[in-house]
Write an enzyme that holds these catalytic residues in place. Sequence first.
Site, PDB file in Angstrom:
ATOM      1  CE  LYS A  54      -3.798  -2.440   2.204  1.00 16.08           C
ATOM      2  NZ  LYS A  54      -4.512  -2.802   3.441  1.00 16.08           N
ATOM      3  CD  GLN A  98      -3.237  -4.487   6.671  1.00 16.34           C
ATOM      4  OE1 GLN A  98      -3.172  -3.524   5.908  1.00 16.34           O
ATOM      5  NE2 GLN A  98      -3.897  -5.582   6.364  1.00 16.34           N
ATOM      6  CG  ASP A 121      -9.558   0.365   4.988  1.00 17.98           C
ATOM      7  OD1 ASP A 121      -9.385   0.053   3.796  1.00 17.98           O
ATOM      8  OD2 ASP A 121      -8.712   0.158   5.886  1.00 17.98           O
TER       9      ASP A 121
END
Length: 287
Positions: A54, A98, A121
């Site tokens: 990422k 994460q 997200d």
Amino acid sequence: MAAHIIDGKAIAAETRAQLATEVAAFKNETGVIPHLAAILVGDDPASAVYVRNKERACEKAGMKSTLHRLSAETTQAELLDLIAQCNNDATVHGILVQLPLPKQIDEQTVLDSVTPLKDVDCFHPENVGLLAQGRPRYQPCTPRGVQVMLEKSNIEVAGKHAVVLGRSEIVGKPMAMLLVQKGPVANATVTICHSRTANLPEITRQADILVAAIGKPNFVTNEMVKPGAVVMDVGINSVDGKLVGDVDFDAVAPIASAITPVPGGVGPMTIAMLLDNTLTAARLAAQ
Ligand code: NDP
């Protein structure tokens, strides 16, 4: 006729190149560099690889990324404190925590603590609510990646029966929400299946578009797929050190009209959509 193989790597590369152009234009216009703060807690090797990918993708698209690495012993209070700092830092536009998190930390509390404007997200209840109402602020990354692949492959979605296998908050439910809403690459009739669904193969065989997101290697066999269906495989499973999807690709590809491979299918799209959301976040902050 063998299925068209939907090349997620190529579509993701094209999407990221387009994004890099948009990022450059945004920087020219505002002087602001879109900035993603990634938080990694513990030393799970797979998570470390995901976060590194990422970060690299951010840099390639001309965005800034900052990695906050915390030890596996981090307390929930310490993590919440770091998230609060990122929430209050005007130079940070997107925050990514994460998953999975170590046992001592409650995932829901942590995800809820990310300010909705930086929740790239799309996990915060406010953003999920906006999505459910058909007015999304951010698009959930993996489901949006599937939708973009359908779009780029010129697959008609409106009026089709889409069956989503899996009802997780990350993939299954938001996937169903995207496909059912009014708008382009949507307007499908959607059925969601899960582990308690009765007569599963009977339902999956009705799908014009079948999205598999259950985390069970090679679960979807040719007997579960209608000839000519479009099969989107979200699953990522490791079997004897090899990555395989939730769909038995070799058995299903000969009867599907289009199918995504694993690896090289949905996976690369998720990161591209995360970058897209980070640019959206920077735009929202600049407004
Ligand atoms: P979860 O484990 O959170 O959810 C799995 C879902 O599948 C649940 O709803 C579960 O039902 C359902 N399910 C499990 N077994 C069966 C079964 N035998 N029959 C019918 N339904 C079943 O997984 P995720 O949604 O997080 O992930 C799914 C897969 O996608 C995984 O392989 C994951 O690695 C992958 N993934 C890939 C991403 C990408 O970037 N390509 C991103 C995110 C995930 P129930 O709710 O009843 O338990």
